[in-house]
Scaffold this motif. Sequence first.
Motif, PDB file in Angstrom:
ATOM      1  N   ALA A   1      -2.532   4.567   2.816  1.00  0.00           N
ATOM      2  CA  ALA A   1      -1.524   3.587   2.399  1.00  0.00           C
ATOM      3  C   ALA A   1      -0.234   3.789   3.173  1.00  0.00           C
ATOM      4  CB  ALA A   1      -1.273   3.694   0.897  1.00  0.00           C
ATOM      5  N   HIS A   2       0.111   5.053   3.407  1.00  0.00           N
ATOM      6  CA  HIS A   2       1.323   5.345   4.174  1.00  0.00           C
ATOM      7  C   HIS A   2       1.179   4.892   5.617  1.00  0.00           C
ATOM      8  CE1 HIS A   2       4.243   8.227   6.184  1.00  0.00           C
ATOM      9  NE2 HIS A   2       4.991   7.552   5.340  1.00  0.00           N
ATOM     10  N   GLY A   3      -0.006   5.105   6.196  1.00  0.00           N
ATOM     11  CA  GLY A   3      -0.241   4.641   7.559  1.00  0.00           C
ATOM     12  C   GLY A   3      -0.174   3.132   7.663  1.00  0.00           C
ATOM     13  N   SER A   4      -0.721   2.434   6.661  1.00  0.00           N
ATOM     14  CA  SER A   4      -0.668   0.975   6.641  1.00  0.00           C
ATOM     15  C   SER A   4       0.764   0.483   6.515  1.00  0.00           C
ATOM     16  CB  SER A   4      -1.500   0.430   5.469  1.00  0.00           C
ATOM     17  OG  SER A   4      -2.854   0.774   5.619  1.00  0.00           O
ATOM     18  N   LEU A   5       1.566   1.229   5.793  1.00  0.00           N
ATOM     19  CA  LEU A   5       2.968   0.860   5.626  1.00  0.00           C
ATOM     20  C   LEU A   5       3.706   0.927   6.963  1.00  0.00           C
ATOM     21  CD1 LEU A   5       5.337   0.174   3.785  1.00  0.00           C
ATOM     22  CD2 LEU A   5       5.514   2.585   3.181  1.00  0.00           C
ATOM     23  N   ALA A   6       3.398   1.918   7.769  1.00  0.00           N
ATOM     24  CA  ALA A   6       4.024   2.022   9.083  1.00  0.00           C
ATOM     25  C   ALA A   6       3.648   0.830   9.956  1.00  0.00           C
ATOM     26  CB  ALA A   6       3.612   3.332   9.753  1.00  0.00           C
ATOM     27  N   ASP A   7       2.372   0.434   9.910  1.00  0.00           N
ATOM     28  CA  ASP A   7       1.918  -0.720  10.698  1.00  0.00           C
ATOM     29  C   ASP A   7       2.538  -2.010  10.187  1.00  0.00           C
ATOM     30  OD1 ASP A   7       0.345   1.020  12.150  1.00  0.00           O
ATOM     31  OD2 ASP A   7      -1.455   0.632  10.945  1.00  0.00           O
ATOM     32  N   ALA A   8       2.681  -2.113   8.854  1.00  0.00           N
ATOM     33  CA  ALA A   8       3.190  -3.349   8.249  1.00  0.00           C
ATOM     34  C   ALA A   8       4.646  -3.590   8.608  1.00  0.00           C
ATOM     35  CB  ALA A   8       3.034  -3.297   6.732  1.00  0.00           C
TER      36      ALA A   8
ATOM     37  N   TYR B   1       5.073  -5.909   4.819  1.00  0.00           N
ATOM     38  CA  TYR B   1       5.781  -4.659   4.510  1.00  0.00           C
ATOM     39  C   TYR B   1       5.963  -4.500   3.003  1.00  0.00           C
ATOM     40  CZ  TYR B   1       9.364  -1.022   4.562  1.00  0.00           C
ATOM     41  OH  TYR B   1      10.054   0.143   4.357  1.00  0.00           O
ATOM     42  N   ALA B   2       6.334  -5.573   2.330  1.00  0.00           N
ATOM     43  CA  ALA B   2       6.514  -5.510   0.877  1.00  0.00           C
ATOM     44  C   ALA B   2       5.206  -5.162   0.188  1.00  0.00           C
ATOM     45  CB  ALA B   2       7.054  -6.838   0.362  1.00  0.00           C
ATOM     46  N   ALA B   3       4.111  -5.789   0.624  1.00  0.00           N
ATOM     47  CA  ALA B   3       2.803  -5.525   0.011  1.00  0.00           C
ATOM     48  C   ALA B   3       2.364  -4.082   0.264  1.00  0.00           C
ATOM     49  CB  ALA B   3       1.758  -6.510   0.555  1.00  0.00           C
ATOM     50  N   ALA B   4       2.618  -3.578   1.470  1.00  0.00           N
ATOM     51  CA  ALA B   4       2.218  -2.208   1.794  1.00  0.00           C
ATOM     52  C   ALA B   4       3.052  -1.191   1.028  1.00  0.00           C
ATOM     53  CB  ALA B   4       2.354  -1.974   3.301  1.00  0.00           C
TER      54      ALA B   4
ATOM     55  N   ARG C   1       4.254  -1.618  -1.933  1.00  0.00           N
ATOM     56  CA  ARG C   1       3.689  -1.639  -3.283  1.00  0.00           C
ATOM     57  C   ARG C   1       2.412  -0.814  -3.350  1.00  0.00           C
ATOM     58  NH1 ARG C   1       4.035  -5.965  -7.378  1.00  0.00           N
ATOM     59  NH2 ARG C   1       2.269  -5.781  -8.804  1.00  0.00           N
ATOM     60  N   ARG C   2       1.511  -0.996  -2.386  1.00  0.00           N
ATOM     61  CA  ARG C   2       0.245  -0.253  -2.390  1.00  0.00           C
ATOM     62  C   ARG C   2       0.500   1.249  -2.333  1.00  0.00           C
ATOM     63  NH1 ARG C   2      -1.415  -4.455   1.072  1.00  0.00           N
ATOM     64  NH2 ARG C   2      -1.010  -3.178   2.921  1.00  0.00           N
ATOM     65  N   PHE C   3       1.471   1.663  -1.530  1.00  0.00           N
ATOM     66  CA  PHE C   3       1.753   3.096  -1.396  1.00  0.00           C
ATOM     67  C   PHE C   3       2.223   3.690  -2.719  1.00  0.00           C
ATOM     68  CE2 PHE C   3       4.921   6.459  -0.659  1.00  0.00           C
ATOM     69  CZ  PHE C   3       4.099   7.419  -0.072  1.00  0.00           C
ATOM     70  N   HIS C   4       3.183   3.037  -3.363  1.00  0.00           N
ATOM     71  CA  HIS C   4       3.721   3.591  -4.605  1.00  0.00           C
ATOM     72  C   HIS C   4       2.676   3.598  -5.720  1.00  0.00           C
ATOM     73  CE1 HIS C   4       8.003   4.460  -3.900  1.00  0.00           C
ATOM     74  NE2 HIS C   4       7.866   3.608  -2.904  1.00  0.00           N
ATOM     75  N   PHE C   5       1.848   2.571  -5.775  1.00  0.00           N
ATOM     76  CA  PHE C   5       0.809   2.553  -6.801  1.00  0.00           C
ATOM     77  C   PHE C   5      -0.264   3.597  -6.500  1.00  0.00           C
ATOM     78  CE2 PHE C   5       2.837  -1.272  -8.157  1.00  0.00           C
ATOM     79  CZ  PHE C   5       2.509  -1.411  -9.494  1.00  0.00           C
TER      80      PHE C   5
END
Length: 234
Positions: free
Chosen positions: A123-130, A138-141, A143-147
């Motif tokens: 999820a953290h890696g996806s957040l960097a890409d987003a 970016y907003a969706a990623a 959210r996924r990371f924190h959840f």
Amino acid sequence: MRRPSDFTSRLVRTAAAAGEMPPVESDLRHAILTGDQPPGTSVPIDEVAAFFGVSAIPVREALKTLFGEGLVEHRPHVGYRVAKLTFLEFRELYDVRQALESAALRAAAVNATSVDHDRIRDAHGSLADAGAAGDREYAAATRRFHFALIEPSGMHRLIRMYETAWNITEPARPMSRVRTHERAGFHADHERLIAAYVARDTETLIAESERHYAHLKSAISEFADDPECFADPA
């Protein structure tokens, strides 16, 4: 020919199975949570009903549910609109999220397995890409990371409360308004959170969470006076 309202012009309809009613409630919720319907946007019941090809009754029922979730507000003799918070109300929801997240993190860090750790890293890696893909991604990623961090807690009622608090802030699209250097700071916060989480160092984890929320609150305070986001406190 009457032009569609701002609300209906941005709606997207999910196809219903044969013989089933259109998913009015979930489609309205999705439109609000993705930021397609900014705070304060009026919800014209008859136009929404026509868009979905239903009577006004299921639209009203859906709006009652969304009202209970804090996503819309109702004014007598005026109607429904996407909820528009004051900045103080918005900031209060970040305080709520912080308190709930801290409680969940203590349990989650103890309960999490290596599979959970991998999911969090992904999820953290996806957040960097987003971050380079666009504001919505970016907003969706985020959210996924924190959840992903709190789900191993097993505290299902708490997670639902956390989700409600998060959802109410989404129409203002806060993550789309923070600057690039602030996103980089959030990313560094997340890396420290992950390190403490995987080490099961709950005290450091909570301290890093508090630091992260301080950064978040500082970032959102920069657009506290934006009338497109927030209602007049008066």
